[in-house]
Design a protein around this motif. Structure first.
Motif, PDB file in Angstrom:
ATOM      1  N   SER A   1       0.818  -1.290   0.042  1.00  0.00           N
ATOM      2  CA  SER A   1      -0.119  -0.105  -0.018  1.00  0.00           C
ATOM      3  C   SER A   1       0.893   1.198   0.009  1.00  0.00           C
ATOM      4  N   PHE A   2       0.531   2.131  -0.773  1.00  0.00           N
ATOM      5  CA  PHE A   2       1.247   3.339  -0.760  1.00  0.00           C
ATOM      6  C   PHE A   2       0.311   4.512  -1.135  1.00  0.00           C
ATOM      7  N   GLN A   3       0.620   5.929  -0.375  1.00  0.00           N
ATOM      8  CA  GLN A   3       0.120   7.126  -0.517  1.00  0.00           C
ATOM      9  C   GLN A   3       0.655   8.077  -1.380  1.00  0.00           C
ATOM     10  N   TYR A   4       0.181   8.789  -2.253  1.00  0.00           N
ATOM     11  CA  TYR A   4       0.779   9.709  -3.285  1.00  0.00           C
ATOM     12  C   TYR A   4      -0.060  11.035  -3.062  1.00  0.00           C
ATOM     13  N   ASN A   5       0.578  12.179  -3.504  1.00  0.00           N
ATOM     14  CA  ASN A   5      -0.268  13.400  -3.538  1.00  0.00           C
ATOM     15  C   ASN A   5       0.341  14.065  -4.879  1.00  0.00           C
ATOM     16  N   LEU A   6      -0.446  14.759  -5.536  1.00  0.00           N
ATOM     17  CA  LEU A   6      -0.214  15.356  -6.791  1.00  0.00           C
ATOM     18  C   LEU A   6       0.597  16.659  -6.489  1.00  0.00           C
ATOM     19  N   ILE A   7       1.614  16.991  -7.253  1.00  0.00           N
ATOM     20  CA  ILE A   7       2.283  18.254  -7.232  1.00  0.00           C
ATOM     21  C   ILE A   7       1.673  19.350  -8.104  1.00  0.00           C
ATOM     22  N   LYS A   8       0.977  20.597  -7.233  1.00  0.00           N
ATOM     23  CA  LYS A   8       0.260  21.647  -7.610  1.00  0.00           C
ATOM     24  C   LYS A   8       0.568  22.336  -8.964  1.00  0.00           C
ATOM     25  N   GLU A   9       2.014  22.424  -9.086  1.00  0.00           N
ATOM     26  CA  GLU A   9       2.601  23.090 -10.504  1.00  0.00           C
ATOM     27  C   GLU A   9       2.506  21.989 -11.675  1.00  0.00           C
ATOM     28  N   ARG A  10       2.333  20.838 -11.378  1.00  0.00           N
ATOM     29  CA  ARG A  10       2.598  19.866 -12.511  1.00  0.00           C
ATOM     30  C   ARG A  10       1.049  19.084 -12.768  1.00  0.00           C
ATOM     31  N   ILE A  11       0.221  19.860 -12.280  1.00  0.00           N
ATOM     32  CA  ILE A  11      -1.295  19.522 -12.588  1.00  0.00           C
ATOM     33  C   ILE A  11      -1.472  19.642 -14.039  1.00  0.00           C
ATOM     34  N   PRO A  12      -1.323  20.741 -14.728  1.00  0.00           N
ATOM     35  CA  PRO A  12      -1.526  20.923 -15.937  1.00  0.00           C
ATOM     36  C   PRO A  12      -0.820  19.810 -17.001  1.00  0.00           C
ATOM     37  N   ASP A  13       0.591  19.547 -16.661  1.00  0.00           N
ATOM     38  CA  ASP A  13       1.064  18.213 -17.379  1.00  0.00           C
ATOM     39  C   ASP A  13       0.277  16.966 -17.272  1.00  0.00           C
ATOM     40  N   PHE A  14      -0.220  16.954 -15.725  1.00  0.00           N
ATOM     41  CA  PHE A  14      -0.821  15.647 -15.412  1.00  0.00           C
ATOM     42  C   PHE A  14      -2.097  15.509 -16.182  1.00  0.00           C
ATOM     43  N   TYR A  15      -2.569  16.451 -16.238  1.00  0.00           N
ATOM     44  CA  TYR A  15      -3.928  16.544 -16.893  1.00  0.00           C
ATOM     45  C   TYR A  15      -3.719  16.132 -18.476  1.00  0.00           C
ATOM     46  N   GLN A  16      -2.721  16.871 -19.209  1.00  0.00           N
ATOM     47  CA  GLN A  16      -2.282  16.518 -20.486  1.00  0.00           C
ATOM     48  C   GLN A  16      -2.070  15.022 -20.616  1.00  0.00           C
ATOM     49  N   LYS A  17      -1.381  14.569 -19.894  1.00  0.00           N
ATOM     50  CA  LYS A  17      -1.087  13.121 -20.219  1.00  0.00           C
ATOM     51  C   LYS A  17      -1.906  12.192 -19.867  1.00  0.00           C
ATOM     52  N   PHE A  18      -2.835  12.208 -18.470  1.00  0.00           N
ATOM     53  CA  PHE A  18      -3.390  11.375 -18.285  1.00  0.00           C
ATOM     54  C   PHE A  18      -5.035  11.466 -18.199  1.00  0.00           C
ATOM     55  N   GLY A  19      -5.553  12.860 -18.464  1.00  0.00           N
ATOM     56  CA  GLY A  19      -6.742  13.233 -18.387  1.00  0.00           C
ATOM     57  C   GLY A  19      -7.384  13.125 -17.088  1.00  0.00           C
ATOM     58  N   MET A  20      -8.831  12.722 -16.872  1.00  0.00           N
ATOM     59  CA  MET A  20      -9.154  12.218 -15.390  1.00  0.00           C
ATOM     60  C   MET A  20      -8.953  10.964 -14.924  1.00  0.00           C
ATOM     61  N   ALA A  21      -8.499   9.921 -15.759  1.00  0.00           N
ATOM     62  CA  ALA A  21      -8.314   8.441 -15.558  1.00  0.00           C
ATOM     63  C   ALA A  21      -6.715   7.998 -15.446  1.00  0.00           C
ATOM     64  N   TYR A  22      -6.223   8.365 -14.203  1.00  0.00           N
ATOM     65  CA  TYR A  22      -4.800   8.184 -13.981  1.00  0.00           C
ATOM     66  C   TYR A  22      -4.326   6.952 -13.066  1.00  0.00           C
ATOM     67  N   GLU A  23      -5.109   6.447 -12.212  1.00  0.00           N
ATOM     68  CA  GLU A  23      -4.827   5.393 -11.135  1.00  0.00           C
ATOM     69  C   GLU A  23      -4.320   4.115 -11.772  1.00  0.00           C
ATOM     70  N   ASP A  24      -5.046   3.839 -12.687  1.00  0.00           N
ATOM     71  CA  ASP A  24      -4.371   2.590 -13.303  1.00  0.00           C
ATOM     72  C   ASP A  24      -3.001   2.900 -13.987  1.00  0.00           C
ATOM     73  N   SER A  25      -2.721   3.979 -14.491  1.00  0.00           N
ATOM     74  CA  SER A  25      -1.450   4.078 -14.783  1.00  0.00           C
ATOM     75  C   SER A  25      -0.423   4.206 -13.732  1.00  0.00           C
ATOM     76  N   PHE A  26      -0.904   4.927 -12.590  1.00  0.00           N
ATOM     77  CA  PHE A  26      -0.111   4.911 -11.246  1.00  0.00           C
ATOM     78  C   PHE A  26       0.160   3.543 -10.804  1.00  0.00           C
ATOM     79  N   ALA A  27      -0.816   2.708 -10.629  1.00  0.00           N
ATOM     80  CA  ALA A  27      -0.815   1.115 -10.394  1.00  0.00           C
ATOM     81  C   ALA A  27       0.223   0.545 -11.174  1.00  0.00           C
ATOM     82  N   ARG A  28       0.386   0.813 -12.563  1.00  0.00           N
ATOM     83  CA  ARG A  28       1.192   0.101 -13.311  1.00  0.00           C
ATOM     84  C   ARG A  28       2.676   0.579 -13.350  1.00  0.00           C
ATOM     85  N   TYR A  29       2.673   2.145 -12.865  1.00  0.00           N
ATOM     86  CA  TYR A  29       4.203   2.382 -12.716  1.00  0.00           C
ATOM     87  C   TYR A  29       4.607   1.804 -11.462  1.00  0.00           C
TER      88      TYR A  29
END
Length: 355
Positions: free
Chosen positions: A154-182
């Motif tokens: 089990s792990f806990q993550y938190n998003l980086i505020k300044e990188r949220i635009p990049d985050f949205y451009q890469k994953f949109g609103m479905a990102y947890e599957d990608s985090f699990a794969r990483y």
């Protein structure tokens, strides 16, 4: 009767008729202006109410645990300026706009078979360890390729505020599957670099390396920080688990025997110290007894010498006073000695039987 009579006595003069005509004209003008003002007032009131409504619809809110990006509800355009990432509160974002919401707090992803929890969950990971090594550090069972194992993490993550635009451009609103794969890829890399023994001898170290690997992977690829990671369970095959248990029992038995040996050594050392102490006490007692005997013998000898010297002095004075010779003095000493003996045990002047 009186009103009728009054009306009959009143006469309209020409001047009065002229004034009455002017009043009728003014009344007609007032009615016309009022009719013109009513639509304008209604329109102004309607525009005011609509403006208030549109102004109210131009606001949106975020919870204290949320980030937000402004999106146009009509065109779908999203403001990707890093400076325009909003936090919790009520914000004016113009009409026909809304927030795309992202978590600001720590979010949990867990690989386990536990039920519920309210977080993103995947089944336990099936991995494989690295090859075993012998005790001297050389490669051991390299052909086996290690041992299969199932781990729950089990792990806990938190998003980086300044990188949220990049985050949205890469994953949109479905990102947890990608985090699990990483995370799965990073955990697989760490597991294959560890021997089976390390998973129970240095579990804390393995957990720290997994945390570092997952944090690096998600930070590089997912624009987030992994704050914590917990290695919940490590499960090997049943046969290997039994082997591990037997090894641990033997090692525990070895430790127990070493403790017993240490206890025996301490007890024997205590016996030795006790014997040495007893011997020392006996030696001291013997030396004290010897010294006491010598002191008593010396005192007795000195007392005897003093007594004999005193007797000799007084016998000499008695001999001189009585004008005795040696035979008389010896007879006196003999008689004195006989008088000192108990009467029941002394026989004088009787010849032995058979003489």
């Amino acid at each position: 009767v009186w009103p009728a009579r009054a009306r009959s006595t009143t006469r309209a003069t020409p001047a009065m008729q002229e004034v009455g005509g002017d009043n009728d004209c003014c009344n007609d003008c007032d009615l016309a202006s009022t009719a013109q003002r009513k639509p304008a007032t209604c329109c102004g009131l309607a525009v005011f109410l609509v403006s208030i409504l549109l102004f109210a619809l131009s606001w949106d809110t975020l919870e204290p645990t949320e980030f937000g990006l402004v999106a146009n509800s009509i065109t779908g355009r999203v403001d990707l300026d890093p400076k325009n990432v909003y936090e919790g509160g009520r914000h004016f974002i113009w009409l026909a706009h809304h927030f795309l919401v992202f978590p600001k707090n720590r979010v949990t992803i867990e690989f386990s078979d536990a039920n519920g929890g309210g977080f993103f969950q995947r089944p336990p990971l099936s991995l494989r360890t690295g090859s075993n090594h012998d005790d001297d550090g050389s490669a051991g069972d390299t052909e086996s390729g290690g041992q299969p194992l199932d781990i729950s993490v089990s792990f806990q993550y938190n998003l980086i505020k300044e990188r949220i635009p990049d985050f949205y451009q890469k994953f949109g609103m479905a990102y947890e599957d990608s985090f699990a794969r990483y995370a799965q890829d990073a955990l697989f890399t760490v597991a294959t670099s560890k021997t089976p023994r390390e998973f129970w001898e240095d579990r804390g170290g393995v957990e720290r390396q997994m945390h570092a690997a997952v944090n690096h992977s998600i930070r590089q690829n997912g624009f987030a920080n992994v704050a914590q990671l917990q290695l919940l369970r490590v499960g090997f095959l049943a046969q290997y688990e039994e082997t591990i248990t037997n090894i641990q029992l033997q090692e525990q038995l070895k430790v127990t025997k070493m403790y017993q040996l240490e206890v025996t050594r301490v007890l024997k050392q205590t016996d030795i110290l006790e014997s040495e102490t007893t011997a020392t006490i006996m030696r001291i007692d013997a030396e004290a007894a010897k010294e006491a005997t010598v002191i008593r013998a010396t005192a007795n000898a000195a007392a005897m010498q003093y007594e004999q010297a005193t007797k000799a002095m007084w016998y000499a004075r008695l001999k001189s006073h009585m004008s005795w010779d040696n035979a008389n003095l010896l007879q006196y000493v003999k008689m004195k000695s006989l008088n000192a003996q108990p009467a029941s045990t002394m026989v004088v002047g009787v010849s032995p039987v058979g003489s």
